[in-house]
Design an enzyme around this catalytic site. Structure first.
Site, PDB file in Angstrom:
ATOM      1  CG  HIS A  22      -0.611  -0.173   2.514  1.00  0.00           C
ATOM      2  ND1 HIS A  22       0.516   0.844   3.183  1.00  0.00           N
ATOM      3  CD2 HIS A  22      -0.520  -1.123   3.630  1.00  0.00           C
ATOM      4  CE1 HIS A  22       0.925   0.473   4.258  1.00  0.00           C
ATOM      5  NE2 HIS A  22       0.282  -0.734   4.553  1.00  0.00           N
ATOM      6  CG  HIS A  25       4.171  -1.465   2.124  1.00  0.00           C
ATOM      7  ND1 HIS A  25       2.970  -1.760   2.120  1.00  0.00           N
ATOM      8  CD2 HIS A  25       4.587  -2.124   3.485  1.00  0.00           C
ATOM      9  CE1 HIS A  25       2.438  -2.624   2.887  1.00  0.00           C
ATOM     10  NE2 HIS A  25       3.537  -2.679   3.662  1.00  0.00           N
ATOM     11  CB  CYS A 131       1.915  -8.077  18.113  1.00  0.00           C
ATOM     12  SG  CYS A 131       0.849  -7.624  16.716  1.00  0.00           S
ATOM     13  CB  CYS A 134       4.530  -6.115  15.624  1.00  0.00           C
ATOM     14  SG  CYS A 134       3.023  -4.747  15.641  1.00  0.00           S
ATOM     15  CB  CYS A 156      -0.810  -5.070  18.923  1.00  0.00           C
ATOM     16  SG  CYS A 156       0.285  -4.211  18.129  1.00  0.00           S
ATOM     17  CG  HIS A 159      -1.321  -4.558  14.038  1.00  0.00           C
ATOM     18  ND1 HIS A 159       0.201  -4.717  14.524  1.00  0.00           N
ATOM     19  CD2 HIS A 159      -1.248  -4.650  12.538  1.00  0.00           C
ATOM     20  CE1 HIS A 159       0.884  -4.872  13.551  1.00  0.00           C
ATOM     21  NE2 HIS A 159       0.398  -4.800  12.222  1.00  0.00           N
ATOM     22  CE  LYS A 311       2.645   1.448  10.568  1.00  0.00           C
ATOM     23  NZ  LYS A 311       2.093   0.302   9.845  1.00  0.00           N
ATOM     24  CE  LYS A 314      -3.027  -3.860   1.066  1.00  0.00           C
ATOM     25  NZ  LYS A 314      -3.931  -3.260   0.084  1.00  0.00           N
TER      26      LYS A 314
END
Length: 539
Positions: A22, A25, A131, A134, A156, A159, A311, A314
């Site tokens: 995405h 990145h 996690c 992560c 987490c 996430h 953040k 996905k």
């Protein structure tokens, strides 16, 4: 400025291939490409490494969910998504590493055996939160309290999903032994972790005291086997971090590969997102210290791209594919927007409305229209052939001074990785050139006595010729300075200016040359060509 004898070696993180890339990145990758293209434009030797991290539990679970083996899953994603996006973004990387490649796996095994032989690894038991998103072990103090969606479950912080509790017999790296050496590193080399906010975070974390790091898992088999105990696979981060060396020849028996490692290592800069800062600024230097290897020059942690205040992810269903934006605006506008509008090092947000506004205002009207106007006037008044200029006046000298300052300011900004400031410095020349055209009004000067001959052609050495030659020089400077940022538009501008036949390839021009006017020779053929940035309808 870097040591000219050593190539400028910069890395992106190797991205996790549990799904397609995405724009989060792509943000890091484009930043790395702009920085390294800038160094290439200086005519320095450069090496840009990017790639993908293919091991770990998250990849294994994604493969299982799609009914294929992990290797089939990563092969498909790399071929169909991760490699093509390099071309979509116009990234000029020198190597693309995959952690399932033999060159990586074999070198990782050598590194592990070396640490094991040195007594840096021991067997023990691990119990605590983990996690999978992560692929990271968590400390209890890092976790968030349960939400309405997950009542009573520790989450987490990235996430916002429950962590898993692990209880395994694992192998450990003696990371705690490096607490003092790491703190000394941060103190003696403040440039090692940047920006300052990232450095302060890392120092605060390490000062709390480091724990030894569990570096193996024995509940699944998708990973690099521990060389002396095949019932364990290596912890994915211990595996992944080594890519920065394995990709350039570490651990190879082949002489050319070994020579490349000696030539390139240590890396000048590791670019990372702030969510993986601790892996790179704590675990990675500790690993290198244990192995007796040189440390990289800098770990630079940029901020996050945010969607709805969260953040880009996905997992959280907030991912946007780069092609979703590039299909509308083009890759140059994509690169320009994210590098110009977000302060590199801080968080930033993407907005379709803001991008459309900036595209039309800054790229189409500001930069693209400047090029079109100058080319059209040279065509109209001089038949598309650059004339001999007259003596430079205050306005001409002022524009040349803006170009010189833009180069100096952009150079300084790029050396501190302030990409946004570097582009802002370059854009002062775009703005100043537009003001110069407005102030000199070539279309009015052309009506003055002595500026045109009897056949209606502009004469050499007059005010009209001087203004258009000066404006063309500003465009030449901009083609060089914007080549690292908007390579397609810069190439189009170089072609419009007819610069290659008289000055050589755009890539061969130095950044320094952009700060000096008087380079395009009289007789250079200028053509209007296609718009560099066709205007978009604002709807």
């Amino acid at each position: 400025m870097p040591d000219a004898a050593k190539p400028f070696y910069l890395t992106t993180p190797i991205y996790y291939v549990n799904d397609a890339p995405h724009i989060g990145h792509a943000y890091t990758t484009v930043a790395a490409d702009v920085i390294t293209r800038w160094h290439r434009q200086r005519q320095e030797s450069v090496w840009l490494l990017t790639g993908v991290d293919e091991h770990g539990e998250k990849v294994m679970r994604s493969a299982q969910a799609n009914g294929v083996t992990p290797q089939e899953w990563v092969d498909k994603l790399v071929a169909e998504a991760w490699l093509p996006v390099q071309d979509t973004l116009d990234v000029r990387h020198d190597d693309f590493i995959r952690t399932t490649e033999p060159r990586h796996e074999q070198a990782v095994a050598k590194f592990l055996n070396d640490l094991h032989d040195k007594g840096e690894i021991y067997e023990g038991a691990y119990e605590g939160p983990y996690c999978v998103g992560c692929e990271a072990y968590m400390l209890p103090g890092e976790l968030l309290a349960g939400s309405d969606e997950y009542p009573g479950q520790p989450l987490c912080p990235i996430h916002k999903r429950p962590v898993e509790m692990l209880a395994e017999q694992n192998y450990f790296f003696k990371m705690s032994a490096y607490t003092d050496r790491l703190l000394a590193l941060y103190e003696e080399h403040p440039e090692f972790v940047q920006p300052a906010s990232a450095r302060n975070e890392v120092i605060g974390f390490v000062k709390q005291g480091l724990q030894d790091l569990s570096i193996s898992r024995n509940t699944f088999d998708w990973g690099i086997p521990i060389p002396w105990d095949s019932t364990h696979v290596l912890y994915v981060w211990f595996d992944a971090l080594l890519n920065y060396m394995t990709a350039i020849g570490y651990g190879s028996d082949e002489p050319t590969a070994r020579a490349q490692f000696e030539r390139l290592w240590p890396a000048n800069v590791h670019l990372v997102g702030k969510d993986i800062l601790r892996f790179h600024a704590v675990i990675w230097p500790a690993m290198l210290m244990a192995a007796g290897l040189p440390l990289p020059g800098q770990v630079f942690a940029h901020g996050w791209l945010l969607v709805g205040g969260e953040k880009m992810s996905k997992t959280r269903l907030t991912g946007i594919a780069p092609a979703d934006i590039i299909d509308t605006f083009g890759s140059d506008a994509y690169r320009y927007y994210f590098m110009r509008t977000i302060s590199f090092g801080g968080d930033g947000s993407f907005s379709w409305e803001d991008m459309t506004h900036r595209y039309n205002g800054e790229l189409a009207n500001g930069f693209g229209n400047l090029a079109s106007r100058v080319a059209a006037m040279v065509g109209k008044y001089y038949g598309g052939v650059l004339p001999v200029a007259g003596e430079a006046g205050d306005l001409e000298k002022g524009l040349a001074a803006v170009a010189a300052k833009a180069v100096a300011d952009a150079e300084a900004a790029m050396d501190r990785l302030a990409i946004h400031d570097a582009i802002a410095a370059v854009w002062t020349l775009v703005d100043a050139a537009n003001v110069y055209i407005t102030e000199t009004q070539p279309w009015q000067v052309a009506k003055e006595a002595g500026e045109m001959d009897a056949d209606g052609h502009g004469v050499a050495g007059g005010r009209l010729a001087t203004s258009l030659v000066t404006a063309a020089e500003a465009l030449r400077s901009l083609a060089v300075l914007l080549n690292p940022v908007t390579p397609k538009a810069a190439a189009g501008l170089w072609e419009l200016l007819g610069a290659e036949p008289v000055l050589g390839a755009l890539d061969a021009q130095t950044i320094a040359s952009a700060g000096q006017f008087g380079t395009l020779p009289p007789g250079t053929v200028i053509t209007k060509g296609n718009a560099l940035f066709p205007r978009l309808a604002e709807d």
